[in-house]
Design a protein around this motif. Structure first.
Motif, PDB file in Angstrom:
ATOM      1  N   UNK A  54      -5.204  -1.840   9.929  1.00 63.19           N
ATOM      2  CA  UNK A  54      -3.933  -1.099  10.005  1.00 63.19           C
ATOM      3  C   UNK A  54      -3.185  -1.387  11.306  1.00 63.19           C
ATOM      4  N   UNK A  93      -4.834   1.436  -1.890  1.00 62.09           N
ATOM      5  CA  UNK A  93      -5.220   2.574  -1.047  1.00 62.09           C
ATOM      6  C   UNK A  93      -6.722   2.835  -1.156  1.00 62.09           C
ATOM      7  N   UNK A 108       6.619  19.347   8.834  1.00 65.98           N
ATOM      8  CA  UNK A 108       5.794  18.884   9.951  1.00 65.98           C
ATOM      9  C   UNK A 108       6.674  18.352  11.084  1.00 65.98           C
ATOM     10  N   UNK A 109       7.701  17.601  10.726  1.00 60.19           N
ATOM     11  CA  UNK A 109       8.621  17.089  11.752  1.00 60.19           C
ATOM     12  C   UNK A 109       9.254  18.266  12.505  1.00 60.19           C
ATOM     13  N   UNK A 142      -3.121   9.342   8.311  1.00 62.14           N
ATOM     14  CA  UNK A 142      -3.501   9.640   6.921  1.00 62.14           C
ATOM     15  C   UNK A 142      -4.592   8.678   6.440  1.00 62.14           C
ATOM     16  N   UNK A 143      -4.454   7.392   6.827  1.00 59.23           N
ATOM     17  CA  UNK A 143      -5.467   6.416   6.428  1.00 59.23           C
ATOM     18  C   UNK A 143      -6.745   6.565   7.243  1.00 59.23           C
ATOM     19  N   UNK A 194       0.843  -1.193   0.000  1.00 59.29           N
ATOM     20  CA  UNK A 194       0.000   0.000   0.000  1.00 59.29           C
ATOM     21  C   UNK A 194       0.881   1.246   0.000  1.00 59.29           C
ATOM     22  N   UNK A 195       0.409   2.357  -0.530  1.00 61.95           N
ATOM     23  CA  UNK A 195       1.219   3.577  -0.462  1.00 61.95           C
ATOM     24  C   UNK A 195       1.476   3.968   0.996  1.00 61.95           C
ATOM     25  N   UNK A 196       2.732   4.287   1.290  1.00 63.39           N
ATOM     26  CA  UNK A 196       3.061   4.743   2.654  1.00 63.39           C
ATOM     27  C   UNK A 196       3.114   6.265   2.636  1.00 63.39           C
ATOM     28  N   UNK A 197       2.462   6.876   3.604  1.00 66.89           N
ATOM     29  CA  UNK A 197       2.432   8.340   3.669  1.00 66.89           C
ATOM     30  C   UNK A 197       3.396   8.803   4.752  1.00 66.89           C
ATOM     31  N   UNK A 198       4.329   9.629   4.358  1.00 67.65           N
ATOM     32  CA  UNK A 198       5.328  10.111   5.330  1.00 67.65           C
ATOM     33  C   UNK A 198       5.064  11.578   5.659  1.00 67.65           C
ATOM     34  N   UNK A 199       5.288  11.950   6.900  1.00 66.99           N
ATOM     35  CA  UNK A 199       5.108  13.374   7.260  1.00 66.99           C
ATOM     36  C   UNK A 199       6.174  14.222   6.575  1.00 66.99           C
ATOM     37  N   UNK A 206       6.862  19.645  14.937  1.00 68.74           N
ATOM     38  CA  UNK A 206       6.725  18.810  16.135  1.00 68.74           C
ATOM     39  C   UNK A 206       7.868  19.089  17.104  1.00 68.74           C
ATOM     40  N   UNK A 230      -1.626  14.622  13.878  1.00 68.92           N
ATOM     41  CA  UNK A 230      -0.305  14.267  14.415  1.00 68.92           C
ATOM     42  C   UNK A 230       0.217  15.367  15.343  1.00 68.92           C
ATOM     43  N   UNK A 266       1.934   9.092  11.373  1.00 68.17           N
ATOM     44  CA  UNK A 266       1.354   9.926  10.318  1.00 68.17           C
ATOM     45  C   UNK A 266       0.652   9.046   9.277  1.00 68.17           C
ATOM     46  N   UNK A 267       1.302   7.944   8.922  1.00 68.84           N
ATOM     47  CA  UNK A 267       0.706   7.030   7.932  1.00 68.84           C
ATOM     48  C   UNK A 267      -0.658   6.535   8.431  1.00 68.84           C
ATOM     49  N   UNK A 295       7.071   9.125  14.351  1.00 71.19           N
ATOM     50  CA  UNK A 295       6.211  10.076  13.625  1.00 71.19           C
ATOM     51  C   UNK A 295       5.736   9.516  12.288  1.00 71.19           C
ATOM     52  N   UNK A 296       6.608   8.733  11.639  1.00 68.71           N
ATOM     53  CA  UNK A 296       6.253   8.214  10.314  1.00 68.71           C
ATOM     54  C   UNK A 296       5.085   7.217  10.371  1.00 68.71           C
ATOM     55  N   UNK A 309      -8.587   0.245   0.820  1.00 69.49           N
ATOM     56  CA  UNK A 309      -8.448   0.481   2.262  1.00 69.49           C
ATOM     57  C   UNK A 309      -9.327   1.653   2.704  1.00 69.49           C
ATOM     58  N   UNK A 337      10.454   2.523   8.135  1.00 69.26           N
ATOM     59  CA  UNK A 337      10.690   3.953   7.981  1.00 69.26           C
ATOM     60  C   UNK A 337      12.169   4.298   8.193  1.00 69.26           C
ATOM     61  N   UNK A 346      -2.029  15.848   9.274  1.00 67.58           N
ATOM     62  CA  UNK A 346      -1.009  16.734   9.861  1.00 67.58           C
ATOM     63  C   UNK A 346      -1.514  17.324  11.169  1.00 67.58           C
TER      64      UNK A 346
END
Lengths: 255, 171
Positions: free
Chosen positions: B129, B114, A65-66, B24-25, A56-61, A69, B37, B20-21, B16-17, B117, A242, B34
């Motif tokens: 998830x 995606x 944004x980091x 996002x889902x 599945x597509x992975x979404x990274x911040x 934080x 998080x 966030x993922x 964080x990664x 899901x 990650x 955003x």
């Protein structure tokens, strides 16, 4: 047919995929699957579903944004884009520093040779999608490492033997660009982590990973790579875990 | 900042990664993810003195994110916003047959995965998830606020529904 009934076997199939079975339970399940076509098919369905979820597509911040934080936690506000990138890299460094390893994360100008990153990801994908990804299944590093003798023209020494969080699955001979490489395969939860070891001379090694103990962290097609070298040998770690996690994993592997 | 908090922050930022993922889902929107998080980190830092050192930081943060998401949903509802329909999987028994085909799954593309899901009901998406993230049944039950038995059945139905959606896409 074994004593395990179908309902229990199906429960164990999922737990087995998550690596939560005792060796006794895993043995029972294996025996049941060997004699039960229905449960064997169920096992295949569950594995195929996990493969789908892994793709599945992975979404990274975003780096911004980091940085935000971090700012919330007391860092100076209004960090510039470059400063934000450095902060992000700093997180990875601090994880590695905790393991006592000195790392140099790539500079903004060192993007490495894209062919090099592509080759690393391609080799990792060959392991992921091969029907027989491992030439030797792991009985531990002491069994896997000697197996490479005569198959590659170097001795892959001081290879991380794996631990509970990152067990070694086995090894295989891979071809990295124009030469043979020793591939060591580990598992991190559901993610496969591949370590390729090869002679580095003549390869377009990333500038920031030329010195001993220095690393280059790159990304390509959704995968992260960590590259470093020790003497004549080069090491490339690839996975879809990650970036920070893979950097922390590499810290276990670098002498 | 105290050294212990500093260490906690480093650990939290390393997560964080995946957070966030997951966000996002859950939210289906990068802007909402955003916000979610950021709010999660604000709450986590505010409550850090209640975090027991050595306990599971990942589960703690995922729980805060999930609770923050639910709070936002409640606020949106009060403001007249829309929320997803309650889960209705009563008629999914057909999906749980033993002879389901799987060859097509090798050919589905990331975009369809995606879409499938995101098409799952919220609670189903959540358990799929969290399970894939490595949480066990007990942890998922805790995070989702339901019984362990519910997690088990919800998970198998959700995975079956995911396969069924993907089968439709490749037809």
């Amino acid at each position: 047919m074994t004593t395990l009934d179908h309902a229990r076997a199906k429960e164990l199939v999922h737990e087995n995929l998550r690596g939560r079975l005792s060796s006794h339970e895993a043995g029972e399940l294996e025996a049941h699957l060997a004699s039960c076509e229905t449960c064997r098919h169920f096992d295949s369905v569950e594995r195929a579903t996990d493969d789908v979820l892994a793709r599945r597509p992975k979404h990274a911040p975003s780096r911004e944004l980091i940085a935000k934080l971090k700012t919330r936690a007391g860092e100076p506000p209004r960090a510039s884009r470059r400063r934000a990138a450095l902060l992000y890299a700093g997180i990875a460094c601090s994880l590695a520093a905790a393991a006592g390893v000195s790392l140099v994360v790539r500079s903004a100008r060192d993007h490495g040779d894209p062919r090099f990153q592509d080759e690393a990801v391609n080799d990792h994908l060959r392991i992921l999608y091969s029907e027989h990804p491992l030439d030797i299944a792991s009985g531990g590093v002491h069994q896997v490492r000697p197996w490479f003798e005569g198959k590659v023209d170097f001795a892959p020494m001081d290879i991380f033997e794996g631990d509970d969080e990152l067990p070694m699955q086995g090894g295989a001979v891979a071809v990295f660009m124009d030469r043979k490489a020793a591939a060591f395969v580990y598992k991190r939860r559901l993610h496969v982590v591949s370590l390729f070891v090869m002679r580095k001379e003549g390869l377009p090694w990333p500038r920031s990973a030329q010195c001993d103990g220095c690393t280059f962290v790159g990304t390509a097609r959704g995968f992260t790579t960590v590259t470093w070298s020790e003497g004549e040998l080069g090491y490339v770690l690839v996975s879809d875990v990650d970036k920070n996690e893979l950097t922390a994993i590499s810290a276990k592997m670098i002498r | 900042m105290a050294a212990e908090e500093d260490k906690g922050l480093t650990e939290a930022l390393a997560l964080a990664e995946p957070l966030y993922d997951f966000a996002r889902y859950l939210t289906k929107s990068s802007a909402e993810a955003e916000d979610l998080l950021q709010e999660t980190f604000v709450r986590a830092l505010g409550a850090y003195d209640r975090f027991e050192p050595g306990s599971n930081m990942k589960a703690w943060l995922f729980r805060i994110l999930r609770n923050t998401f639910l709070d936002q949903r409640r606020r949106d509802k009060k403001r007249g916003g829309t929320s997803e329909l309650a889960e209705d999987m009563a008629n999914d028994d057909e999906l749980l047959r033993d002879d389901v085909e799987i060859d097509f799954l090798k050919h589905v593309v990331a975009e369809d995965i995606e879409r499938a899901l995101m098409g799952l009901p919220e609670e189903s998406r959540l358990v799929v998830l969290l399970d894939f993230e490595g949480f066990d049944e007990e942890e998922i039950a805790d995070l989702a606020g339901c019984a362990r038995g519910t997690v088990k059945s919800r998970l198998s139905r959700a995975r079956a529904r995911l396969r069924a959606s993907l089968a439709e896409y490749v037809r």
